[in-house]
Design a protein around this motif. Structure first.
Motif, short mmCIF file in Angstrom:
data_model
loop_
_atom_site.label_atom_id
_atom_site.label_comp_id
_atom_site.label_asym_id
_atom_site.label_seq_id
_atom_site.Cartn_x
_atom_site.Cartn_y
_atom_site.Cartn_z
N PRO A 55 0.81 -1.23 0.00
CA PRO A 55 0.00 0.00 0.00
C PRO A 55 0.83 1.27 0.00
O PRO A 55 0.43 2.28 -0.60
CB PRO A 55 -0.83 -0.13 1.29
N GLU A 56 2.01 1.24 0.64
CA GLU A 56 2.81 2.45 0.69
C GLU A 56 3.31 2.86 -0.70
O GLU A 56 3.44 4.06 -1.00
CB GLU A 56 3.99 2.28 1.66
N VAL A 57 3.57 1.88 -1.58
CA VAL A 57 3.98 2.20 -2.95
C VAL A 57 2.79 2.72 -3.76
O VAL A 57 2.89 3.73 -4.47
CB VAL A 57 4.58 0.95 -3.63
N LEU A 58 1.66 2.05 -3.63
CA LEU A 58 0.46 2.51 -4.32
C LEU A 58 0.04 3.90 -3.86
O LEU A 58 -0.43 4.72 -4.65
CB LEU A 58 -0.69 1.52 -4.07
N MET A 59 0.20 4.17 -2.57
CA MET A 59 -0.15 5.50 -2.05
C MET A 59 0.68 6.59 -2.72
O MET A 59 0.17 7.68 -2.99
CB MET A 59 0.04 5.53 -0.54
#
Length: 333
Positions: A55-59
Protein backbone atom coordinates in the motif's frame (compact mmCIF):
# COMPACT_ATOMS: atom_id res chain seq x y z
CA UNK A 1 -22.36 11.98 5.87
CA UNK A 2 -18.87 11.61 4.41
CA UNK A 3 -18.13 8.69 2.11
CA UNK A 4 -14.69 7.18 1.68
CA UNK A 5 -13.26 4.28 -0.34
CA UNK A 6 -11.26 1.15 0.46
CA UNK A 7 -9.80 -0.57 -2.61
CA UNK A 8 -8.10 -3.97 -2.47
CA UNK A 9 -6.75 -4.25 -6.04
CA UNK A 10 -8.80 -7.36 -6.75
CA UNK A 11 -7.41 -9.82 -9.29
CA UNK A 12 -9.82 -10.45 -12.19
CA UNK A 13 -9.96 -13.68 -14.17
CA UNK A 14 -8.84 -13.20 -17.77
CA UNK A 15 -7.09 -9.91 -17.00
CA UNK A 16 -3.39 -9.41 -16.09
CA UNK A 17 -2.68 -8.67 -12.44
CA UNK A 18 -0.76 -5.49 -13.23
CA UNK A 19 -3.97 -4.09 -14.70
CA UNK A 20 -5.58 -4.32 -11.25
CA UNK A 21 -2.89 -2.04 -9.82
CA UNK A 22 -3.41 0.55 -12.55
CA UNK A 23 -7.18 0.32 -12.12
CA UNK A 24 -6.73 1.16 -8.43
CA UNK A 25 -4.86 4.37 -9.28
CA UNK A 26 -7.45 5.30 -11.91
CA UNK A 27 -10.25 4.66 -9.40
CA UNK A 28 -8.56 6.97 -6.88
CA UNK A 29 -8.51 9.77 -9.45
CA UNK A 30 -12.19 9.26 -10.23
CA UNK A 31 -13.21 9.10 -6.58
CA UNK A 32 -11.39 12.35 -5.84
CA UNK A 33 -13.29 14.03 -8.68
CA UNK A 34 -16.56 12.65 -7.28
CA UNK A 35 -15.94 14.14 -3.84
CA UNK A 36 -15.02 11.10 -1.72
CA UNK A 37 -13.17 11.99 1.49
CA UNK A 38 -10.51 9.24 1.76
CA UNK A 39 -9.03 6.56 -0.48
CA UNK A 40 -7.55 3.66 1.48
CA UNK A 41 -5.52 0.70 0.21
CA UNK A 42 -5.15 -2.74 1.75
CA UNK A 43 -2.16 -5.04 2.21
CA UNK A 44 -2.31 -8.76 1.36
CA UNK A 45 0.41 -11.24 0.43
CA UNK A 46 0.48 -14.39 -1.73
CA UNK A 47 -3.33 -14.35 -2.04
CA UNK A 48 -4.44 -14.95 -5.65
CA UNK A 49 -7.60 -12.89 -5.14
CA UNK A 50 -5.95 -9.66 -3.98
CA UNK A 51 -2.77 -8.24 -5.52
CA UNK A 52 -2.31 -5.04 -3.50
CA UNK A 53 0.81 -6.16 -1.66
CA UNK A 54 2.44 -2.77 -1.01
CA UNK A 55 0.00 0.00 0.00
CA UNK A 56 2.81 2.45 0.69
CA UNK A 57 3.98 2.20 -2.95
CA UNK A 58 0.46 2.51 -4.32
CA UNK A 59 -0.15 5.50 -2.05
CA UNK A 60 2.78 7.30 -3.66
CA UNK A 61 1.28 6.71 -7.11
CA UNK A 62 -2.11 7.95 -5.94
CA UNK A 63 -0.53 10.99 -4.29
CA UNK A 64 1.10 11.92 -7.60
CA UNK A 65 -2.24 11.76 -9.43
CA UNK A 66 -4.48 13.53 -6.88
CA UNK A 67 -4.51 16.82 -4.99
CA UNK A 68 -7.29 16.79 -2.39
CA UNK A 69 -8.46 13.34 -1.29
CA UNK A 70 -6.90 11.81 1.82
CA UNK A 71 -4.80 8.71 1.05
CA UNK A 72 -4.26 5.89 3.50
CA UNK A 73 -3.33 2.32 4.30
CA UNK A 74 -5.98 -0.04 5.57
CA UNK A 75 -3.69 -1.19 6.53
CA UNK A 76 -0.02 -1.77 7.13
CA UNK A 77 0.37 -5.12 8.90
CA UNK A 78 2.76 -3.80 11.51
CA UNK A 79 4.14 -7.07 12.98
CA UNK A 80 5.92 -7.66 9.64
CA UNK A 81 7.93 -4.46 9.86
CA UNK A 82 10.16 -2.14 11.84
CA UNK A 83 8.03 0.74 13.20
CA UNK A 84 10.92 3.09 12.45
CA UNK A 85 11.01 2.09 8.77
CA UNK A 86 7.23 2.43 8.46
CA UNK A 87 7.47 5.90 10.02
CA UNK A 88 10.13 6.89 7.46
CA UNK A 89 7.99 5.62 4.56
CA UNK A 90 4.94 7.52 5.71
CA UNK A 91 6.81 10.71 6.47
CA UNK A 92 8.05 10.60 2.87
CA UNK A 93 4.46 10.06 1.72
CA UNK A 94 3.36 13.02 3.82
CA UNK A 95 6.04 15.13 2.14
CA UNK A 96 4.52 14.16 -1.23
CA UNK A 97 0.94 14.86 -0.09
CA UNK A 98 1.20 17.15 2.96
CA UNK A 99 -1.64 16.74 5.43
CA UNK A 100 -3.38 14.05 3.33
CA UNK A 101 -1.84 10.82 4.64
CA UNK A 102 -3.60 8.27 6.88
CA UNK A 103 -1.48 5.50 8.41
CA UNK A 104 -3.80 2.64 9.27
CA UNK A 105 -2.19 -0.30 11.05
CA UNK A 106 -3.33 -3.79 11.98
CA UNK A 107 -1.83 -6.86 13.62
CA UNK A 108 -3.21 -9.58 11.29
CA UNK A 109 -0.66 -11.18 8.94
CA UNK A 110 -2.63 -10.43 5.75
CA UNK A 111 -1.36 -13.80 4.56
CA UNK A 112 -0.75 -17.37 5.67
CA UNK A 113 1.89 -18.10 8.30
CA UNK A 114 4.49 -19.37 5.79
CA UNK A 115 4.27 -16.13 3.81
CA UNK A 116 4.39 -14.12 7.04
CA UNK A 117 7.67 -15.86 7.91
CA UNK A 118 9.09 -14.95 4.50
CA UNK A 119 8.13 -11.30 4.98
CA UNK A 120 9.89 -11.22 8.32
CA UNK A 121 11.74 -14.25 9.76
CA UNK A 122 11.72 -12.43 13.10
CA UNK A 123 7.97 -11.81 13.00
CA UNK A 124 6.92 -9.94 16.11
CA UNK A 125 4.60 -11.59 18.58
CA UNK A 126 1.08 -10.21 18.83
CA UNK A 127 2.02 -9.33 22.40
CA UNK A 128 4.50 -6.78 21.01
CA UNK A 129 1.90 -5.00 18.89
CA UNK A 130 0.93 -2.28 21.42
CA UNK A 131 4.59 -1.36 21.90
CA UNK A 132 5.10 -1.24 18.13
CA UNK A 133 2.12 1.10 17.75
CA UNK A 134 3.40 3.46 20.45
CA UNK A 135 6.87 3.56 18.88
CA UNK A 136 5.35 4.20 15.45
CA UNK A 137 3.24 7.06 16.75
CA UNK A 138 6.27 8.69 18.37
CA UNK A 139 8.41 8.47 15.24
CA UNK A 140 5.59 9.56 12.93
CA UNK A 141 4.94 12.72 14.95
CA UNK A 142 8.60 13.56 15.67
CA UNK A 143 8.59 12.76 19.39
CA UNK A 144 11.81 11.44 20.92
CA UNK A 145 12.09 8.01 22.48
CA UNK A 146 12.77 7.99 26.24
CA UNK A 147 16.38 7.69 27.52
CA UNK A 148 17.46 4.08 27.46
CA UNK A 149 15.41 3.21 24.37
CA UNK A 150 17.62 2.12 21.40
CA UNK A 151 15.96 4.83 19.31
CA UNK A 152 16.56 7.69 21.73
CA UNK A 153 17.80 10.73 19.79
CA UNK A 154 16.96 9.27 16.37
CA UNK A 155 14.29 10.92 14.22
CA UNK A 156 12.31 9.59 11.27
CA UNK A 157 12.94 11.91 8.32
CA UNK A 158 11.92 14.02 6.52
CA UNK A 159 10.71 16.45 9.18
CA UNK A 160 8.19 19.06 8.08
CA UNK A 161 5.05 20.88 9.20
CA UNK A 162 2.53 18.03 8.85
CA UNK A 163 2.45 14.37 9.87
CA UNK A 164 0.46 11.25 8.94
CA UNK A 165 -2.69 10.51 10.95
CA UNK A 166 -2.35 7.15 12.71
CA UNK A 167 -5.45 4.89 12.69
CA UNK A 168 -6.06 1.59 14.46
CA UNK A 169 -7.78 -1.05 12.32
CA UNK A 170 -9.53 -4.14 13.61
CA UNK A 171 -12.30 -6.69 13.29
CA UNK A 172 -12.66 -7.54 16.98
CA UNK A 173 -12.65 -5.96 20.42
CA UNK A 174 -8.85 -6.08 20.65
CA UNK A 175 -8.21 -3.25 18.21
CA UNK A 176 -11.10 -1.23 19.63
CA UNK A 177 -9.69 -1.50 23.15
CA UNK A 178 -6.15 -0.61 22.08
CA UNK A 179 -7.36 2.37 20.03
CA UNK A 180 -9.36 3.60 23.03
CA UNK A 181 -6.41 3.16 25.38
CA UNK A 182 -4.03 5.10 23.11
CA UNK A 183 -6.58 7.72 22.04
CA UNK A 184 -6.43 6.82 18.34
CA UNK A 185 -9.04 6.92 15.57
CA UNK A 186 -10.55 3.48 14.98
CA UNK A 187 -11.82 1.70 11.84
CA UNK A 188 -13.78 -1.56 12.06
CA UNK A 189 -13.46 -4.05 9.17
CA UNK A 190 -17.20 -4.64 8.72
CA UNK A 191 -16.59 -6.23 5.29
CA UNK A 192 -14.54 -9.04 6.87
CA UNK A 193 -17.07 -10.03 9.53
CA UNK A 194 -20.20 -9.06 7.55
CA UNK A 195 -20.95 -6.76 10.45
CA UNK A 196 -20.71 -9.35 13.21
CA UNK A 197 -19.23 -7.76 16.33
CA UNK A 198 -19.21 -4.26 14.85
CA UNK A 199 -21.64 -2.61 17.26
CA UNK A 200 -19.93 -4.20 20.27
CA UNK A 201 -16.47 -3.09 19.11
CA UNK A 202 -17.62 0.50 18.51
CA UNK A 203 -19.37 0.60 21.89
CA UNK A 204 -16.21 -0.67 23.60
CA UNK A 205 -14.08 1.90 21.78
CA UNK A 206 -16.33 4.81 22.70
CA UNK A 207 -16.89 3.82 26.33
CA UNK A 208 -13.19 3.10 27.05
CA UNK A 209 -11.77 6.01 25.03
CA UNK A 210 -9.38 8.38 26.74
CA UNK A 211 -7.81 11.43 25.08
CA UNK A 212 -4.46 10.76 23.46
CA UNK A 213 -3.54 11.38 19.85
CA UNK A 214 -7.05 12.79 19.41
CA UNK A 215 -9.26 14.41 22.05
CA UNK A 216 -12.53 12.56 21.38
CA UNK A 217 -13.50 9.26 19.73
CA UNK A 218 -13.38 9.14 15.94
CA UNK A 219 -14.63 5.95 14.29
CA UNK A 220 -15.56 4.64 10.89
CA UNK A 221 -16.44 1.26 9.40
CA UNK A 222 -15.16 -0.25 6.17
CA UNK A 223 -18.04 -2.14 4.57
CA UNK A 224 -18.84 -3.87 1.29
CA UNK A 225 -21.51 -2.31 -0.93
CA UNK A 226 -22.46 -2.57 -4.56
CA UNK A 227 -24.95 -0.28 -6.33
CA UNK A 228 -26.25 -0.42 -9.88
CA UNK A 229 -29.06 1.08 -11.96
CA UNK A 230 -31.43 -1.71 -10.89
CA UNK A 231 -31.65 -4.38 -8.20
CA UNK A 232 -31.46 -7.07 -10.87
CA UNK A 233 -28.23 -5.72 -12.33
CA UNK A 234 -26.62 -5.28 -8.90
CA UNK A 235 -27.39 -8.84 -7.80
CA UNK A 236 -26.07 -10.14 -11.12
CA UNK A 237 -22.77 -8.30 -10.54
CA UNK A 238 -22.68 -9.55 -6.95
CA UNK A 239 -22.40 -13.18 -8.12
CA UNK A 240 -18.64 -12.66 -8.56
CA UNK A 241 -18.06 -11.68 -4.92
CA UNK A 242 -20.49 -14.30 -3.64
CA UNK A 243 -18.58 -17.06 -5.41
CA UNK A 244 -15.23 -15.73 -4.14
CA UNK A 245 -16.47 -15.60 -0.54
CA UNK A 246 -17.98 -19.09 -0.64
CA UNK A 247 -14.85 -20.52 -2.27
CA UNK A 248 -12.60 -18.85 0.30
CA UNK A 249 -14.49 -20.44 3.19
CA UNK A 250 -13.77 -23.83 1.64
CA UNK A 251 -10.09 -23.14 0.99
CA UNK A 252 -10.28 -22.24 -2.70
CA UNK A 253 -8.62 -19.00 -3.77
CA UNK A 254 -8.43 -17.42 -7.18
CA UNK A 255 -9.13 -14.27 -9.18
CA UNK A 256 -12.62 -12.78 -9.27
CA UNK A 257 -14.74 -14.49 -11.92
CA UNK A 258 -17.14 -12.77 -14.33
CA UNK A 259 -20.74 -13.12 -13.05
CA UNK A 260 -21.61 -15.51 -15.87
CA UNK A 261 -18.79 -17.87 -14.84
CA UNK A 262 -19.34 -17.49 -11.10
CA UNK A 263 -22.60 -19.42 -11.14
CA UNK A 264 -22.32 -23.09 -10.20
CA UNK A 265 -24.16 -25.69 -8.17
CA UNK A 266 -23.45 -25.29 -4.45
CA UNK A 267 -23.22 -28.04 -1.89
CA UNK A 268 -25.69 -27.78 1.00
CA UNK A 269 -23.03 -26.16 3.19
CA UNK A 270 -22.02 -23.72 0.45
CA UNK A 271 -25.65 -22.86 -0.26
CA UNK A 272 -26.20 -21.97 3.39
CA UNK A 273 -23.08 -19.78 3.32
CA UNK A 274 -24.23 -18.01 0.15
CA UNK A 275 -27.73 -17.41 1.52
CA UNK A 276 -26.35 -15.92 4.72
CA UNK A 277 -24.03 -13.67 2.71
CA UNK A 278 -26.94 -12.44 0.56
CA UNK A 279 -29.05 -11.65 3.64
CA UNK A 280 -26.31 -9.41 5.02
CA UNK A 281 -25.14 -7.90 1.73
CA UNK A 282 -25.62 -4.22 0.92
CA UNK A 283 -26.50 -4.68 -2.74
CA UNK A 284 -29.13 -3.26 -5.06
CA UNK A 285 -30.35 -0.16 -6.80
CA UNK A 286 -28.66 3.03 -5.69
CA UNK A 287 -31.74 4.11 -3.72
CA UNK A 288 -31.82 0.80 -1.84
CA UNK A 289 -28.09 0.90 -1.08
CA UNK A 290 -28.26 4.55 0.01
CA UNK A 291 -31.07 3.75 2.44
CA UNK A 292 -29.17 0.75 3.84
CA UNK A 293 -26.04 2.84 4.36
CA UNK A 294 -27.95 5.64 6.06
CA UNK A 295 -29.75 3.19 8.34
CA UNK A 296 -26.48 1.53 9.31
CA UNK A 297 -24.77 4.88 9.92
CA UNK A 298 -27.67 5.93 12.15
CA UNK A 299 -27.59 2.64 14.05
CA UNK A 300 -23.82 2.81 14.62
CA UNK A 301 -23.74 6.60 15.15
CA UNK A 302 -21.32 7.23 12.29
CA UNK A 303 -20.71 10.33 10.20
CA UNK A 304 -18.35 8.57 7.79
CA UNK A 305 -18.30 5.19 6.04
CA UNK A 306 -15.60 3.66 3.82
CA UNK A 307 -16.95 1.50 1.01
CA UNK A 308 -15.21 -1.45 -0.64
CA UNK A 309 -16.75 -2.64 -3.92
CA UNK A 310 -15.86 -5.83 -5.73
CA UNK A 311 -16.93 -6.22 -9.34
CA UNK A 312 -15.24 -8.18 -12.11
CA UNK A 313 -15.82 -5.34 -14.56
CA UNK A 314 -13.90 -2.19 -13.48
CA UNK A 315 -16.53 -0.09 -15.25
CA UNK A 316 -19.26 -1.56 -13.03
CA UNK A 317 -17.14 -0.96 -9.93
CA UNK A 318 -16.56 2.67 -10.92
CA UNK A 319 -20.25 3.14 -11.76
CA UNK A 320 -21.25 1.97 -8.28
CA UNK A 321 -19.11 4.71 -6.72
CA UNK A 322 -20.51 7.27 -9.18
CA UNK A 323 -24.11 6.38 -8.32
CA UNK A 324 -23.47 6.63 -4.58
CA UNK A 325 -21.69 9.95 -4.98
CA UNK A 326 -24.78 11.28 -6.76
CA UNK A 327 -27.15 9.78 -4.19
CA UNK A 328 -25.28 11.39 -1.30
CA UNK A 329 -24.76 14.66 -3.20
CA UNK A 330 -21.01 14.58 -2.79
CA UNK A 331 -19.21 17.67 -4.01
CA UNK A 332 -18.07 16.90 -7.54
CA UNK A 333 -20.76 14.31 -8.26
Amino acid sequence: MRLSVLDQSVARAGRPQDESIRQTVALAERCEALGYHRFWLSEHHALPTLVGTAPEVLMAAVAARTSRIRIGSAGVMLPHYSPFKVAEQFRVLDALAPGRIDLGVGRAPGSDQRTAALLNPDLQSANDFPQQVMELQAWVTGEDMPPGHPGHGIRALPVHATAPQLWMLGSSGYGAQLAAHLGLPYAFAHFITDGEGCDAALALYRSAFRPGVIERPMATVCLAALAAETDEEAWHLFKSRERARVDRRTGRFGPLLPPEQAVREYTAMERAEAEQLRRRAIVGSVARVRDQLLALADELKLDEIAIVTWAWDPVAQRRSYELLAEAFALEGA
